[in-house]
Design a protein around this motif. Structure first.
Motif, mmCIF file in Angstrom:
data_model
loop_
_atom_site.group_PDB
_atom_site.id
_atom_site.type_symbol
_atom_site.label_atom_id
_atom_site.label_comp_id
_atom_site.label_asym_id
_atom_site.label_seq_id
_atom_site.Cartn_x
_atom_site.Cartn_y
_atom_site.Cartn_z
ATOM 1 N N ALA A 1 0.831 -1.204 0.000
ATOM 2 C CA ALA A 1 0.000 0.000 0.000
ATOM 3 C C ALA A 1 0.867 1.256 0.000
ATOM 4 O O ALA A 1 0.565 2.234 -0.684
ATOM 5 N N GLY B 1 0.616 3.154 -3.228
ATOM 6 C CA GLY B 1 -0.394 4.176 -2.955
ATOM 7 C C GLY B 1 0.162 5.577 -2.807
ATOM 8 O O GLY B 1 -0.380 6.525 -3.372
ATOM 9 N N GLY C 1 -2.999 -5.381 0.149
ATOM 10 C CA GLY C 1 -2.346 -4.125 -0.241
ATOM 11 C C GLY C 1 -3.152 -3.410 -1.314
ATOM 12 O O GLY C 1 -3.380 -2.195 -1.251
ATOM 13 N N MET D 1 -6.196 -1.843 0.104
ATOM 14 C CA MET D 1 -5.919 -0.614 0.851
ATOM 15 C C MET D 1 -5.623 0.557 -0.073
ATOM 16 O O MET D 1 -5.713 1.720 0.342
ATOM 17 N N LEU D 2 -5.223 0.250 -1.298
ATOM 18 C CA LEU D 2 -4.718 1.265 -2.226
ATOM 19 C C LEU D 2 -5.592 2.519 -2.355
ATOM 20 O O LEU D 2 -5.095 3.637 -2.150
ATOM 21 N N VAL E 1 -5.438 4.810 0.705
ATOM 22 C CA VAL E 1 -4.130 5.439 0.883
ATOM 23 C C VAL E 1 -3.933 6.563 -0.139
ATOM 24 O O VAL E 1 -3.455 7.652 0.202
ATOM 25 N N ALA F 1 -6.654 2.669 6.696
ATOM 26 C CA ALA F 1 -6.749 1.623 5.677
ATOM 27 C C ALA F 1 -6.360 0.270 6.267
ATOM 28 O O ALA F 1 -7.008 -0.743 6.015
#
Lengths: 314, 307
Positions: free
Chosen positions: A101, A105, A166, A169-170, A173, A222
């Motif tokens: 992330a 991100g 990940g 979560m992107l 973020v 996140a």
């Protein structure tokens, strides 16, 4: 009040009869009723949250206070079954997820806010991230199953799980990175440029340090969502009966990445879906631990946000 | 700084390219999702177990049962769609009125202090793991429903659509309410003041001035909440059962698209098996449903009147 008024005469009579004070009173009363209704519904929602916490605490108390719950592997005997492999697995997987992330991100957020401007590329990426944020998490699980597990041959491993969470979560973020950077006023950038700094110097010496708190807050939020995610990991085929720990990363890094895993929410799902009630106690205990972790992470994020607001007042 | 001007310029360009590439990764992710869903759905429809291409698609849309994992394979998607919508509708019955009340209260009535204390907890409600909600639905809400409805002669099965529906309703509430609140906050203050100046009460202003002015934002919030309810997985996997059927009775076990995916994914899945492919076909339908809802929501939001 709402009765139809036909003639002028009728209107005059009505106006004379109309009691302004009692009308105002009834209006105020209705206002108050609605306010109380709103307060009650808000309270009900919070009560729901409170009930969940208390219910899990009561149901799982025997295991929550039991030290061996944290140090033993899952077992077919509910009293001996523990969450060791799942909480360790959660740490491994979340480390991977946060890594991806951050790597994917934060640069994306910086690009959109600092470089993208109103360009076409930036517009496409922006719309795309908004879309990704609304994709159900289980679809990420299908992506991981079809691409990471079978086509890239990563297997049902720590690596696949970390990548999947990940990506999940992107969007959060990226959005929080952008918001953190947006708060820095233009004058800071212009001051840096005026002193002869290049764009990357401005970025690394000013923009990133000032927005770090905000970016970090978004990252924690996140992560607190991702840590409880079950669906995408179930979909990639995470196992529930894992009676070993992945190798330590400093001993065998590749072996760790390829290792099968389980995480707390999956372990909880496994326990709650068993017919024997004794396993539900374990499920409640692991659920309570998850709740506490989520609460802690949210509190840290809340505190950080407050501090950042205090520290930089432009 | 001892770097030469040329070196600095080179770093600048390299950094720009790196950042742009990282931004583009999200686009690759979207393409990968669409690609993998599409390819495996096509493989599903051409698989011999489904009867080959045109037949399988017709069966997918006309059969009334969904049993791709059985020996006698029926592949009608409607029971799963039925279950999905049943749950989503129940959750909206909870989330629509409650969300509106909470949002209007927080945006128009609550003092700054109340709002600042309540909001972090609503945020926390969003961070509660969904599997925890599933546990709560199965082992708290369902027994309560049974206790209250059984004396009335209504049988509530241990697995049913009602209890996860209610829980999902509360679950999507903070999300819906905060979006409605944003929409209400977007209504300029002068509209409220004009309304007060004409003698309207706070309630009248809130319901007849502020709410209509924010209606496309409110509608878009509901659509996004609905889309979340459709994609919700763990609550239904735990508490709704594994019995795909065409029913409108919320007290019976059902199965949703997401619940089916979880059920099949828990087993062993060879890459070419019909089971494996069937979850992609189901997932593709889910993806399309949420995509349509989200697009309409985004469109509505963009149509929101700018003041």
């Amino acid at each position: 009040m709402e009765a139809k008024i036909e003639t002028k005469e009728e209107f005059r009579v009505k106006l004379k009869e109309f009691d302004t004070q009692s009308y105002a009173k009834s209006v105020r009363k209705r206002d108050k009723i609605f306010e109380v209704l709103g307060l009650i519904s808000t309270f009900l929602v919070l009560l729901f949250l409170f009930t969940i916490c208390v219910d899990l605490l009561i149901d799982g108390w025997v295991r929550i206070k039991d030290y061996s719950f944290y140090t033993s592997y899952p077992s077919r005997f509910p009293e001996e079954a523990g969450a060791l492999s799942s909480w360790v697995g959660t740490i491994y997987v979340m480390t991977g997820a946060i890594f991806w992330a951050v790597v994917l991100g934060i640069p994306a957020g910086i690009y959109l806010e600092e470089y993208g401007g109103k360009g076409k590329v930036a517009k496409i990426i922006e719309a795309n991230i908004a879309n990704l944020a609304a994709v159900p998490s289980i679809v990420y699980g299908l992506l991981a199953l079809g691409v990471f597990v079978y086509r890239f041959k990563f297997g049902e491993s720590v690596l696949t799980a970390g990548l999947t969470l990940g990506l999940l979560m992107l969007p959060v973020v990226v959005v929080s990175t952008r918001e953190a950077i947006r708060r820095i006023p233009r004058s800071i950038r212009e001051a840096a440029y005026a002193l002869g700094a290049t764009r990357w110097e401005t970025l690394f010496h000013h923009i990133l340090p000032y927005s770090m708190g905000g970016i970090f807050t978004g990252l924690i939020i996140a992560a607190s969502r991702a840590i409880g995610e079950t669906a995408p990991l179930v979909t990639i085929g995470a196992l529930t009966f894992i009676a070993f720990l992945p190798p330590a990363p400093w001993e065998d890094f590749v072996g760790m990445l390829k290792s099968p895993f389980t995480v707390l929410p999956i372990q909880m799902y496994n326990w709650v879906s068993r017919p024997q009630e004794a396993f539900h106690v374990n499920a409640a205990a692991s659920g309570f631990i998850l709740l506490v972790i989520a609460l802690l992470m949210n509190s840290v994020a809340f505190y950080l946000r407050y501090k950042v607001r205090r520290k930089y007042q432009w | 700084m001892t770097l030469s001007l040329g070196a600095k310029k080179a770093i600048d360009i390299a950094l720009f390219l790196f950042l742009m590439f990282m931004g583009a990764v999200s686009v690759f992710v979207t393409f990968a999702i669409v690609w993998v869903l599409l390819v495996d759905t096509i493989r599903f429809f051409t698989h011999p177990d489904g009867g080959g291409f045109p037949t399988s698609l017709i069966r997918f849309l006309t059969e009334k049962e969904w049993t791709p994992t059985f020996y006698n394979k029926q592949i009608g998607i409607w029971p799963l769609v039925n279950g999905t919508f049943l749950i989503a509708f129940i959750s909206m019955i909870v989330a629509v009125p409650l969300g509106l009340l909470v949002a209007v209260y927080l945006s128009e009535y609550a003092s700054w202090k109340v709002r600042e204390t309540v909001k972090p907890w609503l945020d926390f409600l969003e961070a509660v793991p969904t599997v925890v909600y599933g546990y709560f639905a199965l082992l708290f809400i369902t027994p309560i429903l049974q206790k209250f409805l059984e004396p009335l002669g209504i049988t509530v099965e241990g697995m049913n659509a009602l209890s996860p529906g209610i829980v999902i309703g509360v679950m999507i509430l903070p999300y819906t309410a905060s979006m409605i609140e944003d929409a209400l906050k977007g209504v300029p203050q002068y509209l409220r003041e004009a309304s007060y100046a004409l003698g309207a009460s706070k309630l009248r202003t809130a319901l007849l001035v502020v709410l209509p002015a924010a209606k496309s934002g409110v509608l878009s919030a509901y659509l996004l909440g609905f889309s979340r309810a459709i994609g919700e997985t763990m609550v239904v996997a735990v508490a709704a059962g594994m019995y795909p059927q065409l029913t409108a009775n919320p007290l019976e076990p059902i199965q949703t698209i997401t619940g089916y995916i979880v059920q099949v994914a828990l087993g062993d899945l060879p890459f070419d098996s019909f089971d494996y492919l069937s979850i992609f076909a189901a997932g593709f339908v889910l993806f399309l449903l949420t995509l349509i809802l989200n697009s309409v929501a985004v469109y509505l939001k963009s149509k929101a009147v700018g003041y």
